[in-house]
Design an enzyme around this catalytic site. Structure first.
Site, PDB file in Angstrom:
ATOM      1  N   ARG A 146       0.823  -1.210   0.000  1.00 25.47           N
ATOM      2  CA  ARG A 146       0.000   0.000   0.000  1.00 25.47           C
ATOM      3  C   ARG A 146       0.858   1.262   0.000  1.00 25.47           C
ATOM      4  NH1 ARG A 146      -3.307  -3.403   2.982  1.00 25.47           N
ATOM      5  NH2 ARG A 146      -5.205  -3.920   1.836  1.00 25.47           N
ATOM      6  N   ASP A 175      -0.470  -6.169  -3.419  1.00 25.49           N
ATOM      7  CA  ASP A 175      -1.876  -5.968  -3.065  1.00 25.49           C
ATOM      8  C   ASP A 175      -2.563  -5.264  -4.231  1.00 25.49           C
ATOM      9  OD1 ASP A 175      -4.346  -5.450  -1.406  1.00 25.49           O
ATOM     10  OD2 ASP A 175      -3.004  -6.169   0.164  1.00 25.49           O
ATOM     11  N   HIS A 229      -6.966  -9.575  -3.727  1.00 23.79           N
ATOM     12  CA  HIS A 229      -5.994  -8.490  -3.508  1.00 23.79           C
ATOM     13  C   HIS A 229      -4.945  -8.474  -4.623  1.00 23.79           C
ATOM     14  CE1 HIS A 229      -7.302  -6.978   0.397  1.00 23.79           C
ATOM     15  NE2 HIS A 229      -7.496  -8.241   0.801  1.00 23.79           N
ATOM     16  N   GLU A 293      -9.968 -12.355   2.330  1.00 25.04           N
ATOM     17  CA  GLU A 293     -10.790 -11.315   1.703  1.00 25.04           C
ATOM     18  C   GLU A 293     -10.860 -11.504   0.189  1.00 25.04           C
ATOM     19  OE1 GLU A 293     -10.389  -7.594   4.798  1.00 25.04           O
ATOM     20  OE2 GLU A 293      -8.871  -7.758   3.217  1.00 25.04           O
ATOM     21  N   TRP A 358      -6.757 -13.929  11.912  1.00 23.22           N
ATOM     22  CA  TRP A 358      -6.720 -12.477  12.073  1.00 23.22           C
ATOM     23  C   TRP A 358      -8.064 -11.883  12.472  1.00 23.22           C
ATOM     24  CZ3 TRP A 358      -9.443  -9.054   8.839  1.00 23.22           C
ATOM     25  CH2 TRP A 358     -10.068  -9.634   7.727  1.00 23.22           C
ATOM     26  N   TYR A 383      -3.108  -5.431  15.552  1.00 23.27           N
ATOM     27  CA  TYR A 383      -3.113  -4.549  14.378  1.00 23.27           C
ATOM     28  C   TYR A 383      -2.715  -3.136  14.790  1.00 23.27           C
ATOM     29  CZ  TYR A 383      -5.062  -7.677  10.810  1.00 23.27           C
ATOM     30  OH  TYR A 383      -5.242  -8.675   9.883  1.00 23.27           O
ATOM     31  N   ASP A 385      -2.344  -0.543  12.812  1.00 18.53           N
ATOM     32  CA  ASP A 385      -2.944   0.559  12.050  1.00 18.53           C
ATOM     33  C   ASP A 385      -4.166   1.123  12.770  1.00 18.53           C
ATOM     34  OD1 ASP A 385      -3.899  -2.056  11.395  1.00 18.53           O
ATOM     35  OD2 ASP A 385      -5.049  -1.230   9.732  1.00 18.53           O
ATOM     36  N   TRP A 434      -0.571  -2.421   8.670  1.00 19.20           N
ATOM     37  CA  TRP A 434      -1.121  -2.074   7.356  1.00 19.20           C
ATOM     38  C   TRP A 434      -0.974  -0.561   7.174  1.00 19.20           C
ATOM     39  CZ3 TRP A 434      -1.776  -6.410   4.845  1.00 19.20           C
ATOM     40  CH2 TRP A 434      -2.117  -7.570   5.555  1.00 19.20           C
ATOM     41  N   THR A 435      -0.783  -0.126   5.927  1.00 16.81           N
ATOM     42  CA  THR A 435      -0.289   1.249   5.765  1.00 16.81           C
ATOM     43  C   THR A 435      -1.229   2.174   4.992  1.00 16.81           C
ATOM     44  OG1 THR A 435       1.016   0.522   3.838  1.00 16.81           O
ATOM     45  CG2 THR A 435       2.123   0.576   5.997  1.00 16.81           C
ATOM     46  N   GLU A 436      -2.512   1.834   4.897  1.00 11.93           N
ATOM     47  CA  GLU A 436      -3.420   2.765   4.232  1.00 11.93           C
ATOM     48  C   GLU A 436      -3.354   4.159   4.848  1.00 11.93           C
ATOM     49  OE1 GLU A 436      -5.881  -1.170   4.223  1.00 11.93           O
ATOM     50  OE2 GLU A 436      -4.203  -0.290   5.319  1.00 11.93           O
TER      51      GLU A 436
END
Length: 496
Positions: A146, A175, A229, A293, A358, A383, A385, A434-436
């Protein structure tokens, strides 16, 4: 005599009278097999102390590898500091590397600086330490798909993991929003899929990172997402999808994209080609292939996917997910590697997979009862994030939860009510970043620390002494300060 404030807390630690002082005459006695630990010690201490620490047969700092010390396992060590000398012993090289990190923490905080610190007395307290980890898997997942991070930053991240005796960097390389792993036979993956949000790595950069991490006792575990993804891959090679003739852009949104790989032979061959290159670059025994997902809408509407499901005798297109993971997992097994994937419920991947629950920690118990080996990664406790607090001054993050320091510290990968057989199948745990919502390296470190310190405590010692951890962490934060890890974010580091 107060005990040294170490993070993670050693298994057994006792204080002895006196101190040992490093000076320009201090030399290392390096026994066969201990050279890597000697190199690491010089690398870590050199910038601030300027001490050469040469190797000599009569050196007062002894680094000894002794395979007879079987009780220390793969990564345990014994450290004795006396007024006249230091003895660091381990059965395996990884134990010596862990012991070097402890010795580093015993020194004054100035030792963590990157510039010479003249006038500092480089002394350590005399101690007796015997230290072995609770779990063999102690890690952190960093999402560079990301938000791309240069390999120079990944090396710094490895150093921070190693300081805390964490031994796995799980690198999320692909991703919907980016493809960072070069594949020689498929150049458009990085030419097209690697453009948004930063770029891509070269093969030389990744092999260099693997070697750098190994010198510090850290294994880099690659993750290549499939069958979902994959929008960045489809932008490069749209024929891999479920709609012939359609073109795609690399996704510029967050969330779950409905575009997934097809299940035709060309898509499976693509995955095998990619993974063959991944295995060539990353020697890790584990290779992560995502699996989570994965909306099956496109398989339901694709004539080719429906034909594949019928031809394989499956109940319907939704069963293609397990079929797909089985095919790709077997490819990894045949190559001598262990497939690893995210599990949605503990029972959705082939039994020979190692899985990462997760969604809920209870899925971990489902998985171990099914025979899986498990790395616990429940989002409510691992998590990073998610915001660290509910304060209005906290930078924006993933919605829905607050994961504060105590929550991470309270995580138990193998709870007391699990049977010994169930607990034995738990390899350990890791945090996920996670880096959104993480546009800068400074923001990544702000979110990582001090929560990563809590995870390190959980997976190394396994104690849940919250007051003791807080007291030791107060001093440990000064080490992080010396390393430039931010306690707060400047306005330019906060996403808008």
């Amino acid at each position: 005599m107060p005990l040294p404030r170490l993070v993670p807390d050693p298994t057994h630690l006792s204080r002895l009278p006196g101190r040992f002082t490093f000076d320009t005459t201090t030399a290392l006695k390096v026994t066969p097999g201990a050279d890597a630990a000697a190199r690491l010690l010089r690398t870590l201490l050199g910038p601030a102390t300027g001490l050469p620490l040469p190797a000599r047969p009569d050196g007062s700092v002894v680094l000894a590898l002794d395979s007879a010390l079987t009780g220390l396992g793969e990564e345990g060590y014994g450290l004795t500091v006396g007024t006249e000398g230091i003895l660091l012993r381990a059965a395996r090289p990884g134990g010596l590397l862990a012991g070097v990190q402890t010795l580093r923490q015993l020194l004054p905080v100035d030792a963590f600086g990157g510039e010479p610190a003249p006038g500092v007395v480089w002394s350590v307290p005399c101690v007796q330490i015997t230290d072995t980890p609770r779990f063999p898997w102690r890690g952190s997942m960093l999402d560079v798909a990301r938000r791309f991070r240069p390999v120079s930053y990944l090396s710094r991240y490895v150093d921070l993991l190693a300081l805390h005796k964490l031994n796995v960097l799980h690198l999320h390389l692909t991703d919907d929003q980016g493809w960072r792993m070069p594949v020689a036979a498929l150049p458009r993956l990085t030419e097209i899929g690697g453009v948004p949000h930063g770029g891509a790595y070269t093969r030389a950069e990744l092999t260099g990172l693997v070697a750098y991490a190994a010198e510090r006792g850290v294994t880099v575990v690659p993750e290549i997402e499939m069958p979902g993804h994959v929008r960045a891959a489809l932008a490069a090679y749209p024929e891999l999808g479920n709609h012939p003739g359609r073109t795609y852009e690399v996704w510029d949104r967050w969330g779950v994209c409905e575009n997934i790989l097809g299940v035709h032979d060309e898509a499976l061959d693509f995955c095998r080609t990619v993974l063959d290159e991944v295995m060539d670059v990353f020697p890790s025994s584990y290779v992560h292939i995502g699996g989570e997902e994965c909306p099956t809408t496109e398989w339901h509407t694709s004539p080719a996917a429906r034909r594949r499901a019928a031809g394989e005798g499956l109940a319907g297109p939704e069963a293609l997910h397990g079929w797909f993971m089985e095919r790709i997992g077997r490819h990894l097994l045949d190559a001598g590697r262990q497939p690893l994937g995210w599990t949605e419920n503990g029972a959705d991947l082939p039994p020979y997979f190692t899985v990462m629950p997760w969604r809920d920690s209870d899925h971990g118990r489902v998985a171990v009862r099914r025979g899986h080996r498990v790395v616990m990664a429940p989002h409510r406790t691992t998590y990073l994030d998610y915001p660290q607090s509910a304060s209005p001054t906290e930078p924006p993050g993933q919605a829905g939860e607050v994961v504060d320091l105590r929550t991470v510290h309270g995580n138990d990968p193998a709870p007391a009510d699990w049977s010994p057989e169930e607990s034995a199948r738990v390899l350990g745990s890791q945090v996920q970043l996670w880096t959104e919502y993480v546009p800068t390296a400074a923001h990544a470190e702000y979110l990582t620390f001090p929560r990563l310190c809590a995870l390190a405590e959980v997976v190394w010692t396994g104690r849940h002494d919250w007051p003791g951890f807080q007291e030791r962490l107060r001093h440990h934060r000064t080490r992080l300060d010396a390393l430039g890890v931010p306690r707060r974010l400047s306005p330019t580091s906060v996403p808008t």
